[in-house]
Enzyme design. Structure first.
Site, PDB file in Angstrom:
ATOM      1  N   ASP A  58      53.379 105.523  46.821  1.00  0.00           N
ATOM      2  CA  ASP A  58      52.474 106.480  47.459  1.00  0.00           C
ATOM      3  C   ASP A  58      52.847 107.902  47.046  1.00  0.00           C
ATOM      4  O   ASP A  58      53.985 108.332  47.243  1.00  0.00           O
ATOM      5  CB  ASP A  58      52.603 106.343  48.985  1.00  0.00           C
ATOM      6  CG  ASP A  58      51.628 107.245  49.710  1.00  0.00           C
ATOM      7  OD1 ASP A  58      50.447 106.868  49.808  1.00  0.00           O
ATOM      8  OD2 ASP A  58      52.030 108.343  50.151  1.00  0.00           O
ATOM      9  N   TYR A  63      52.440 116.664  47.204  1.00  0.00           N
ATOM     10  CA  TYR A  63      53.877 116.339  47.187  1.00  0.00           C
ATOM     11  C   TYR A  63      54.555 116.781  45.877  1.00  0.00           C
ATOM     12  O   TYR A  63      55.780 116.772  45.787  1.00  0.00           O
ATOM     13  CB  TYR A  63      54.133 114.826  47.315  1.00  0.00           C
ATOM     14  CG  TYR A  63      53.563 114.123  48.506  1.00  0.00           C
ATOM     15  CD1 TYR A  63      53.192 114.815  49.656  1.00  0.00           C
ATOM     16  CD2 TYR A  63      53.401 112.738  48.491  1.00  0.00           C
ATOM     17  CE1 TYR A  63      52.662 114.142  50.741  1.00  0.00           C
ATOM     18  CE2 TYR A  63      52.880 112.063  49.574  1.00  0.00           C
ATOM     19  CZ  TYR A  63      52.502 112.771  50.688  1.00  0.00           C
ATOM     20  OH  TYR A  63      51.976 112.093  51.758  1.00  0.00           O
ATOM     21  N   LYS A  93      46.433 111.262  46.502  1.00  0.00           N
ATOM     22  CA  LYS A  93      45.548 111.860  47.516  1.00  0.00           C
ATOM     23  C   LYS A  93      44.996 113.204  47.083  1.00  0.00           C
ATOM     24  O   LYS A  93      45.712 114.006  46.464  1.00  0.00           O
ATOM     25  CB  LYS A  93      46.318 112.037  48.841  1.00  0.00           C
ATOM     26  CG  LYS A  93      47.078 110.795  49.260  1.00  0.00           C
ATOM     27  CD  LYS A  93      47.727 110.918  50.615  1.00  0.00           C
ATOM     28  CE  LYS A  93      48.741 109.806  50.809  1.00  0.00           C
ATOM     29  NZ  LYS A  93      50.076 110.139  50.296  1.00  0.00           N
ATOM     30  N   HIS A 126      43.254 113.414  51.676  1.00  0.00           N
ATOM     31  CA  HIS A 126      44.553 113.525  52.364  1.00  0.00           C
ATOM     32  C   HIS A 126      44.406 113.894  53.848  1.00  0.00           C
ATOM     33  O   HIS A 126      45.088 113.322  54.696  1.00  0.00           O
ATOM     34  CB  HIS A 126      45.430 114.558  51.645  1.00  0.00           C
ATOM     35  CG  HIS A 126      46.889 114.374  51.883  1.00  0.00           C
ATOM     36  ND1 HIS A 126      47.840 114.741  50.982  1.00  0.00           N
ATOM     37  CD2 HIS A 126      47.568 113.851  52.932  1.00  0.00           C
ATOM     38  CE1 HIS A 126      49.039 114.453  51.459  1.00  0.00           C
ATOM     39  NE2 HIS A 126      48.899 113.916  52.637  1.00  0.00           N
TER      40      HIS A 126
HETATM   41  N1  NAP Z   1      49.159 110.657  54.414  1.00  0.00           N
HETATM   42  C1  NAP Z   1      49.961 111.541  54.985  1.00  0.00           C
HETATM   43  O1  NAP Z   1      49.523 112.560  55.527  1.00  0.00           O
HETATM   44  C2  NAP Z   1      51.427 111.271  54.994  1.00  0.00           C
HETATM   45  C3  NAP Z   1      52.279 112.031  55.836  1.00  0.00           C
HETATM   46  C4  NAP Z   1      53.640 111.749  55.823  1.00  0.00           C
HETATM   47  C5  NAP Z   1      54.138 110.759  54.985  1.00  0.00           C
HETATM   48  N2  NAP Z   1      53.291 110.072  54.153  1.00  0.00           N
HETATM   49  C6  NAP Z   1      53.806 109.036  53.207  1.00  0.00           C
HETATM   50  O2  NAP Z   1      54.650 108.129  53.894  1.00  0.00           O
HETATM   51  C7  NAP Z   1      55.938 108.121  53.265  1.00  0.00           C
HETATM   52  C8  NAP Z   1      57.024 107.827  54.288  1.00  0.00           C
HETATM   53  O3  NAP Z   1      56.881 108.672  55.413  1.00  0.00           O
HETATM   54  P1  NAP Z   1      57.930 109.792  55.849  1.00  0.00           P
HETATM   55  O4  NAP Z   1      58.821 110.153  54.724  1.00  0.00           O
HETATM   56  O5  NAP Z   1      57.119 110.862  56.513  1.00  0.00           O
HETATM   57  O6  NAP Z   1      58.741 109.125  57.011  1.00  0.00           O
HETATM   58  P2  NAP Z   1      59.671 107.839  57.238  1.00  0.00           P
HETATM   59  O7  NAP Z   1      59.587 106.879  56.130  1.00  0.00           O
HETATM   60  O8  NAP Z   1      59.353 107.408  58.628  1.00  0.00           O
HETATM   61  O9  NAP Z   1      61.079 108.543  57.296  1.00  0.00           O
HETATM   62  C9  NAP Z   1      61.767 108.933  56.143  1.00  0.00           C
HETATM   63  C10 NAP Z   1      63.193 109.279  56.573  1.00  0.00           C
HETATM   64  O10 NAP Z   1      63.774 108.134  57.181  1.00  0.00           O
HETATM   65  C11 NAP Z   1      65.137 108.107  56.898  1.00  0.00           C
HETATM   66  N3  NAP Z   1      65.455 106.774  56.357  1.00  0.00           N
HETATM   67  C12 NAP Z   1      64.917 106.159  55.293  1.00  0.00           C
HETATM   68  N4  NAP Z   1      65.460 104.937  55.104  1.00  0.00           N
HETATM   69  C13 NAP Z   1      66.355 104.777  56.094  1.00  0.00           C
HETATM   70  C14 NAP Z   1      67.235 103.748  56.439  1.00  0.00           C
HETATM   71  N5  NAP Z   1      67.295 102.619  55.727  1.00  0.00           N
HETATM   72  N6  NAP Z   1      68.014 103.920  57.528  1.00  0.00           N
HETATM   73  C15 NAP Z   1      67.976 105.043  58.238  1.00  0.00           C
HETATM   74  N7  NAP Z   1      67.149 106.082  57.959  1.00  0.00           N
HETATM   75  C16 NAP Z   1      66.357 105.945  56.894  1.00  0.00           C
HETATM   76  C17 NAP Z   1      65.437 109.198  55.886  1.00  0.00           C
HETATM   77  O11 NAP Z   1      66.015 110.299  56.584  1.00  0.00           O
HETATM   78  P3  NAP Z   1      67.402 110.941  56.120  1.00  0.00           P
HETATM   79  O12 NAP Z   1      67.225 111.288  54.684  1.00  0.00           O
HETATM   80  O13 NAP Z   1      67.581 112.101  57.041  1.00  0.00           O
HETATM   81  O14 NAP Z   1      68.412 109.845  56.336  1.00  0.00           O
HETATM   82  C18 NAP Z   1      64.075 109.605  55.392  1.00  0.00           C
HETATM   83  O15 NAP Z   1      63.974 110.977  55.097  1.00  0.00           O
HETATM   84  C19 NAP Z   1      56.042 109.486  52.579  1.00  0.00           C
HETATM   85  O16 NAP Z   1      56.982 109.491  51.534  1.00  0.00           O
HETATM   86  C20 NAP Z   1      54.631 109.660  52.089  1.00  0.00           C
HETATM   87  O17 NAP Z   1      54.437 108.934  50.881  1.00  0.00           O
HETATM   88  C21 NAP Z   1      51.955 110.298  54.171  1.00  0.00           C
END
Ligand code: NAP
Length: 259
Positions: A58, A63, A93, A126
């Protein structure tokens, strides 16, 4: 974006989308904040993810991860980790700055140049808003305007008809906004990518999307710990998840993302 040492095998399951394509169940996000600061880290993480079996990535124009993602895929091809780009499912997006009728197709063409690809598997609007024409990131609240769903979606449909994307969809859309978009769409959105996790279950939206045949992709499944748009609450305060994790000898992230 980080991958811990304690990693499980990535399930290969896919789900059907409206329009006949399939989407792999588990995806790998490439949003790394501040955007654009660590392209090498993104490239490395994606390569590692491909080694582990991830086949769904994704990204988004905003980004600034399209280019490192494309480079990692190219390298994976060279190293023989994958045989063809078709083995992967790539989502990107449309940015709010480009959410105007005449900017949609050129925006996807730029995305494809960044990725070094001929098509993406899924192209999403997006956010359900546009920026005033000419506005750039970072933008002020007064530069956000309502989106003309009909004219923007018409061009999203054109992107699919031109073969620049296999499927089209939206992100961060509520039931009301989806209803509005559906009232003029000739190709309904295949996907609505929204924040969804145990602390934000969005049951009403889930029911609505199920009824309309729109697949929901959950973003921030771990509560976006460590990002400006999320917090630690999910990973640290979910006693139930922690209990399940310790009973199974897994981490909270593992029992949560790979139930
Ligand atoms: N469409 C949209 O508007 C939108 C918005 C947000 C995200 N997204 C997409 O969704 C993806 C994922 O969402 P997100 O990055 O917002 O949040 P997420 O996946 O809920 O959280 C990512 C954070 O979780 C922690 N993490 C990851 N693996 C872990 C593990 N095995 N154990 C413990 N902590 C862990 C890391 O924090 P630390 O580095 O602090 O450990 C990382 O920065 C994004 O990369 C993006 O592609 C889309």
């Amino acid at each position: 974006m980080e991958i811990s040492e304690q990693t499980v095998k990535i399930p290969e399951a896919s789900l059907g989308l409206a329009g006949g394509k399939t989407i792999p169940l588990i995806g790998f996000g490439t949003a790394d904040f501040p955007f654009g600061d660590r392209p090498e880290a993104i490239k490395e993480a994606v390569l590692h993810a491909i080694e582990l079996g991830y086949n769904h990535f994704d990204t988004a124009a905003v980004y600034q991860s399209e280019q490192p993602l494309g480079e990692a895929i190219n390298e994976a091809l060279h190293r023989g980790l994958i045989q063809s780009r078709d083995q992967l499912f790539i989502t990107s997006k449309l940015s709010t700055a480009d959410a105007h009728h005449h900017l949609v197709v050129p925006a996807l063409q730029t995305t494809l140049r960044n990725l070094g690809m001929e098509y993406v598997d899924l192209y999403l609007i997006h956010f359900p808003v546009s920026l005033k024409e000419g506005a750039k990131y970072p933008f002020g609240k007064d530069e956000i305007v309502g989106m003309d769903f009909k004219s923007v979606w018409e061009k999203m449909e054109e992107c699919q008809k031109l073969g620049l994307t296999k499927s089209i969809g939206v992100s961060n859309f509520t039931c009301k906004k989806l209803d509005k978009l559906l009232s003029s769409a000739t190709i309904p959105p295949a996907v609505n990518q929204v924040e969804m996790n145990p602390l934000w279950q969005q049951k009403k939206l889930k029911e609505f999307c199920e009824e309309k045949g729109i697949h929901i992709t959950a973003y921030s499944p771990l509560g976006a710990k460590g990002t400006p748009w999320g917090n630690q609450r999910l990973m640290e305060s979910e006693q139930r998840l922690q209990k399940i994790a310790s009973t199974r000898g897994k981490t909270v992230a593992q029992v949560h993302v790979f139930p």
